[in-house]
Design a protein around this motif. Structure first.
Motif, short mmCIF file in Angstrom:
data_model
loop_
_atom_site.label_atom_id
_atom_site.label_comp_id
_atom_site.label_asym_id
_atom_site.label_seq_id
_atom_site.Cartn_x
_atom_site.Cartn_y
_atom_site.Cartn_z
N ALA A 3 -3.67 8.57 0.47
CA ALA A 3 -2.55 9.20 -0.14
C ALA A 3 -2.68 9.88 -1.46
N TRP A 4 -3.59 9.32 -2.34
CA TRP A 4 -3.93 10.04 -3.88
C TRP A 4 -4.69 11.44 -3.58
N VAL A 5 -5.61 11.48 -2.29
CA VAL A 5 -6.39 12.59 -2.41
C VAL A 5 -5.35 13.51 -1.52
N GLY A 6 -4.56 13.03 -0.71
CA GLY A 6 -3.72 14.16 0.04
C GLY A 6 -4.20 14.27 1.54
N ARG A 14 -2.81 -8.85 -0.70
CA ARG A 14 -1.88 -8.80 0.33
C ARG A 14 -2.14 -7.56 1.29
N THR A 15 -2.09 -7.93 2.55
CA THR A 15 -2.33 -6.97 3.53
C THR A 15 -0.87 -6.65 3.85
N LEU A 16 -0.88 -5.03 3.99
CA LEU A 16 0.25 -4.56 4.33
C LEU A 16 0.12 -3.32 5.15
N PRO A 17 1.09 -3.07 5.93
CA PRO A 17 0.98 -1.55 6.69
C PRO A 17 0.74 -0.73 5.80
N VAL A 18 0.13 0.57 6.16
CA VAL A 18 -0.11 1.70 5.58
C VAL A 18 1.02 2.40 4.64
N ASN A 19 2.41 2.42 5.53
CA ASN A 19 3.49 2.86 5.15
C ASN A 19 4.29 2.18 4.23
N GLU A 20 3.86 0.96 4.06
CA GLU A 20 4.54 0.33 2.74
C GLU A 20 3.76 0.55 1.54
N VAL A 21 2.67 1.15 1.46
CA VAL A 21 1.67 1.52 0.40
C VAL A 21 1.99 3.06 0.20
N ALA A 22 1.81 3.88 1.19
CA ALA A 22 1.80 5.25 1.33
C ALA A 22 2.99 5.60 2.43
N PRO A 23 4.42 5.62 1.83
CA PRO A 23 5.32 6.24 2.74
C PRO A 23 5.28 7.41 3.39
N GLY A 24 4.63 8.45 2.64
CA GLY A 24 4.41 9.78 3.25
C GLY A 24 3.32 10.05 4.33
N VAL A 25 2.36 8.87 4.46
CA VAL A 25 1.45 9.27 5.52
C VAL A 25 1.97 9.15 7.02
N THR A 62 -15.27 -2.98 -2.53
CA THR A 62 -14.59 -1.49 -2.53
C THR A 62 -15.21 -0.72 -1.68
N ARG A 63 -16.42 -1.26 -0.95
CA ARG A 63 -17.02 -0.24 -0.16
C ARG A 63 -16.50 -0.32 1.30
N HIS A 64 -15.18 0.14 1.40
CA HIS A 64 -14.56 0.35 2.82
C HIS A 64 -14.79 1.73 3.09
N PRO A 65 -15.00 1.76 4.49
CA PRO A 65 -15.29 3.42 5.16
C PRO A 65 -14.17 4.38 4.78
N GLU A 66 -12.79 3.78 4.72
CA GLU A 66 -11.64 4.81 4.49
C GLU A 66 -11.81 5.22 3.11
N PHE A 67 -11.98 4.26 2.25
CA PHE A 67 -12.10 4.49 0.50
C PHE A 67 -13.24 5.56 0.42
N ALA A 68 -14.32 5.47 1.13
CA ALA A 68 -15.46 6.29 0.98
C ALA A 68 -15.12 7.76 1.49
N LEU A 69 -14.44 7.83 2.73
CA LEU A 69 -14.06 9.14 3.30
C LEU A 69 -13.00 9.83 2.27
N ALA A 70 -12.19 9.07 1.69
CA ALA A 70 -11.02 9.66 0.93
C ALA A 70 -11.89 10.30 -0.34
N GLY A 79 -9.63 -0.24 12.04
CA GLY A 79 -8.62 -0.99 11.70
C GLY A 79 -7.98 -0.14 10.69
N GLU A 80 -6.48 -0.71 10.55
CA GLU A 80 -5.49 0.05 9.94
C GLU A 80 -5.94 -0.18 8.39
N HIS A 81 -5.74 0.96 7.64
CA HIS A 81 -6.12 0.69 6.25
C HIS A 81 -5.50 -0.15 5.43
N CYS A 82 -6.19 -1.04 4.53
CA CYS A 82 -5.98 -2.11 3.68
C CYS A 82 -5.25 -1.17 2.38
N PRO A 83 -4.51 -1.80 1.46
CA PRO A 83 -3.66 -1.30 0.51
C PRO A 83 -4.60 -0.51 -0.66
#
Length: 165
Positions: free
Chosen positions: A94-97, A125-136, A54-62, A83-87
């Protein structure tokens, strides 16, 4: 996709961080969090080699943003990444806004490259960001930096010479 010189500089830093990750024996991901005025607030690279996947940089920055920024500041911020965010990371974003995401290479590109290298599919499963977080708001890929990220993927997963274009 057209990017400004300032955005390109942030994305180049993401590629540098991804290269640092590969040098440290990790996977090729790096990310930078920038406020509404373009000031870099935080950056990180992938750190999953220790066994914590779980130690992805995008998660750490969120998580950093949730602790250090107001909701309004988070909404106005941009996360630049190699690289595009994983799910998991898209959900955290999205959760932290957090606001916009700008990435160099898409999850589809990564999946294609890993498949060509014979790397097994991830457990999620690898998904595009907007399939997980449609408002981003999401922008990418950025073609001028894709070859650098692809070379890092090749280096990380054992094909130093790279893949044919």
């Amino acid at each position: 996709m057209m990017v400004t010189d300032a955005e390109l500089a942030c994305l180049r830093r993401c590629v540098e961080l991804a290269a640092e990750a590969v040098e440290a024996g990790d996977e090729p991901f790096g990310s930078v969090l920038v406020d509404a005025d373009g000031k870099v607030l935080a950056e990180d690279r992938n750190r999953v080699a220790d066994g914590d996947r779980t130690r992805h940089p995008e998660f750490a920055l969120a998580r950093w943003a949730a602790e250090h920024m107001t909701p309004g500041e988070r909404a106005a911020a941009t996360v630049y990444t190699s690289g595009e965010h994983c799910p998991m990371c898209a959900a955290a974003h999205a959760w932290v806004g957090l606001g916009r995401i700008v990435y160099v290479a898409s999850s589809a590109q990564f999946g294609e490259w890993l498949g060509e290298l014979g790397v097994p599919a991830p457990p999620v499963r690898t998904l595009p960001v907007n399939e997980v977080a449609p408002g981003v708001t999401v922008a990418g890929p950025v073609p001028e930096l894709v070859p650098e990220v692809r070379a890092l993927v090749n280096r990380c997963y054992g094909r130093e010479g790279g893949l044919a274009e």
